[in-house]
Design an enzyme around this catalytic site. Sequence first.
Site, PDB file in Angstrom:
ATOM      1  N   LYS A 166     -34.973  81.409  31.041  1.00 38.03           N
ATOM      2  CA  LYS A 166     -33.949  81.784  30.057  1.00 38.03           C
ATOM      3  C   LYS A 166     -34.529  81.826  28.647  1.00 38.03           C
ATOM      4  O   LYS A 166     -34.315  82.776  27.901  1.00 38.03           O
ATOM      5  CB  LYS A 166     -32.807  80.752  30.113  1.00 38.03           C
ATOM      6  CG  LYS A 166     -31.857  80.802  28.942  1.00 38.03           C
ATOM      7  CD  LYS A 166     -30.743  79.790  29.086  1.00 38.03           C
ATOM      8  CE  LYS A 166     -31.002  78.451  28.440  1.00 38.03           C
ATOM      9  NZ  LYS A 166     -31.003  78.467  26.959  1.00 38.03           N
ATOM     10  N   ASN A 167     -35.273  80.771  28.294  1.00 40.37           N
ATOM     11  CA  ASN A 167     -35.741  80.657  26.912  1.00 40.37           C
ATOM     12  C   ASN A 167     -36.865  81.632  26.577  1.00 40.37           C
ATOM     13  O   ASN A 167     -37.226  81.784  25.410  1.00 40.37           O
ATOM     14  CB  ASN A 167     -36.188  79.215  26.612  1.00 40.37           C
ATOM     15  CG  ASN A 167     -34.996  78.276  26.503  1.00 40.37           C
ATOM     16  OD1 ASN A 167     -33.851  78.712  26.547  1.00 40.37           O
ATOM     17  ND2 ASN A 167     -35.272  76.990  26.369  1.00 40.37           N
ATOM     18  N   ARG A 209     -26.175  79.845  20.653  1.00 42.16           N
ATOM     19  CA  ARG A 209     -26.884  79.767  19.380  1.00 42.16           C
ATOM     20  C   ARG A 209     -28.073  80.723  19.308  1.00 42.16           C
ATOM     21  O   ARG A 209     -28.449  81.184  18.233  1.00 42.16           O
ATOM     22  CB  ARG A 209     -27.405  78.348  19.151  1.00 42.16           C
ATOM     23  CG  ARG A 209     -26.359  77.279  19.182  1.00 42.16           C
ATOM     24  CD  ARG A 209     -27.025  75.933  19.083  1.00 42.16           C
ATOM     25  NE  ARG A 209     -28.136  76.033  18.157  1.00 42.16           N
ATOM     26  CZ  ARG A 209     -28.043  75.948  16.845  1.00 42.16           C
ATOM     27  NH1 ARG A 209     -26.871  75.701  16.305  1.00 42.16           N
ATOM     28  NH2 ARG A 209     -29.090  76.081  16.075  1.00 42.16           N
ATOM     29  N   CYS A 232     -23.566  71.637  17.797  1.00 39.01           N
ATOM     30  CA  CYS A 232     -23.374  71.728  19.246  1.00 39.01           C
ATOM     31  C   CYS A 232     -23.028  70.335  19.745  1.00 39.01           C
ATOM     32  O   CYS A 232     -22.909  69.407  18.961  1.00 39.01           O
ATOM     33  CB  CYS A 232     -24.589  72.316  19.925  1.00 39.01           C
ATOM     34  SG  CYS A 232     -25.967  71.215  19.994  1.00 39.01           S
ATOM     35  N   ARG A 245     -27.374  71.593  14.467  1.00 35.02           N
ATOM     36  CA  ARG A 245     -28.573  72.351  14.850  1.00 35.02           C
ATOM     37  C   ARG A 245     -28.861  73.310  13.692  1.00 35.02           C
ATOM     38  O   ARG A 245     -28.378  74.436  13.673  1.00 35.02           O
ATOM     39  CB  ARG A 245     -28.331  73.153  16.145  1.00 35.02           C
ATOM     40  CG  ARG A 245     -27.957  72.345  17.383  1.00 35.02           C
ATOM     41  CD  ARG A 245     -29.152  71.843  18.156  1.00 35.02           C
ATOM     42  NE  ARG A 245     -30.066  72.866  18.616  1.00 35.02           N
ATOM     43  CZ  ARG A 245     -30.048  73.434  19.816  1.00 35.02           C
ATOM     44  NH1 ARG A 245     -29.122  73.113  20.672  1.00 35.02           N
ATOM     45  NH2 ARG A 245     -30.965  74.329  20.159  1.00 35.02           N
ATOM     46  N   ASP A 302     -35.897  69.352  26.858  1.00 30.40           N
ATOM     47  CA  ASP A 302     -35.027  69.980  27.856  1.00 30.40           C
ATOM     48  C   ASP A 302     -35.145  69.327  29.239  1.00 30.40           C
ATOM     49  O   ASP A 302     -34.420  69.703  30.159  1.00 30.40           O
ATOM     50  CB  ASP A 302     -35.329  71.483  27.967  1.00 30.40           C
ATOM     51  CG  ASP A 302     -34.756  72.271  26.797  1.00 30.40           C
ATOM     52  OD1 ASP A 302     -34.016  71.688  25.991  1.00 30.40           O
ATOM     53  OD2 ASP A 302     -35.055  73.480  26.694  1.00 30.40           O
ATOM     54  N   ARG A 307     -25.001  78.748  32.262  1.00 29.54           N
ATOM     55  CA  ARG A 307     -25.767  79.299  31.135  1.00 29.54           C
ATOM     56  C   ARG A 307     -27.263  79.292  31.443  1.00 29.54           C
ATOM     57  O   ARG A 307     -27.996  80.119  30.900  1.00 29.54           O
ATOM     58  CB  ARG A 307     -25.528  78.462  29.865  1.00 29.54           C
ATOM     59  CG  ARG A 307     -24.124  78.582  29.297  1.00 29.54           C
ATOM     60  CD  ARG A 307     -24.048  77.893  27.942  1.00 29.54           C
ATOM     61  NE  ARG A 307     -25.310  78.097  27.223  1.00 29.54           N
ATOM     62  CZ  ARG A 307     -25.951  77.169  26.538  1.00 29.54           C
ATOM     63  NH1 ARG A 307     -25.475  75.970  26.435  1.00 29.54           N
ATOM     64  NH2 ARG A 307     -27.088  77.455  25.936  1.00 29.54           N
TER      65      ARG A 307
END
Length: 417
Positions: free
Chosen positions: A22-23, A92, A116, A121, A304, A396
């Site tokens: 995802k990132n 975000r 968040c 953030r 994470d 997500r």
Amino acid sequence: MDKIVIAGGKKLSGTVQISGAKNAALPMMAATILASGQSTLHNVPHLKDVSTFSDVLRVLGARVKREEHGLTIDTSSIEHFEAPYELVRTMRASIYVLGPLLARFGQARVSLPGGCAWGPRPVNLHLKAMEELGAQVEIQHGYIVAHSEKLSGAVIDFDVSSVGATANTMMAACLASGTTVIRNAAREPEIEALGAMLTSMGASISGVGTGTVEIRGVEGLHEVQERVIPDRIEAGTYMVATAITGGEVTLKGVRVDHMGAVIAKLEEAGIVIRQEGENLVVERTSSLAPLDITTAPYPGFPTDMQAQIMILLSLARGTSVITENIFPDRFTHVPEIRRMGANVKLDANVAVITGVKELSGAPVMASDLRASAALILGGLVAKGETEVLRIYHIDRGYERIGEKLRRLGAEIHRVRE
Ligand code: UD1
């Protein structure tokens, strides 16, 4: 709202395919804005954040089409320059459109993301970098409003290593006049992946993956076909799932070179890990040893993975310490896992975890993405039934997590309400 129900206590075994990251996918989607034309990304995971980012691109006027794990983005029709609050507040990472829009169109309006679940953030580094590249940046009515004639190269010194600000600056600087140097640049694999994509588009970048990145601006970039790297956080989550349930699982399609800190810590806890080509075999053969973990920018231990590893440490033989150095308040999972019987004491950004013999199933509530993953992990190993409520966060960032875990032998299902 959907919930996930898990009957704990099943050992996991078998093979699991790791999805695209995802990132990595999100900044790569943003980077397509830099060139007019049709770019295709492969190995894009089916995730809510990817569809939200697709909507952000559509609002700008791009055409986005998905086929299986391919995503085709045609940016030739972009004619709006605003990422609206309705989308940014749910994700975000929408701020990734700021650099590319400014670089190609000289203007951008991006809603300020706000806080968040685990605290503020900030985006100050993104804004500072755009200003140093020559943009005028103002905050108006909750929006970042940025303009520039043509961006011009600059030396940008970040006092904090930021993945997002590094990515945004790299994208903006590609079309600036002259050379940009980013000091204290983030070194995460997702930044390297973005650098590789920008280079394939015709950008001139060196030093990606080190703390100093140099970008020589070019006149224009062109369309690209690029593959998203495997998700190192998803892989780490399945490694912890295997470790806590005492099974043996093969993870397929992993970039082992991206997983150094997580592998080292799991081995220290007593987990046996073997590399077989692009696969990793994870096996638990003994009890779990306690650990001392400090989260840090890559190549350190990823924030994470902090919530997930806490579940493992809750079951270790002794006392562990986790120091959260990236997001000091990122502990929303702690009150929930305490309800499952975990013994965790919090003092500011330090968690002291004393291992217990077992966790017990309970109704728990997820409040962010990685916390949701940790609660599911807890459910896999807890005695009895666990209900994880408010699970939209998990969609997500984890592709088909219920199905993947079920195939590995977990008793997990989703209840639609
Ligand atoms: C990215 C990841 C997220 C991960 C985080 C840290 C994506 C979409 N998200 O988030 O999953 O947890 O990296 O690895 O890739 N900071 C500032 N000012 C800024 C920006 C950041 O002070 O303008 C601080 C943050 O508060 C934090 C640190 O920098 O303490 C690192 O954050 P950053 O790397 O920017 O996180 P994200 O890019 O938002």
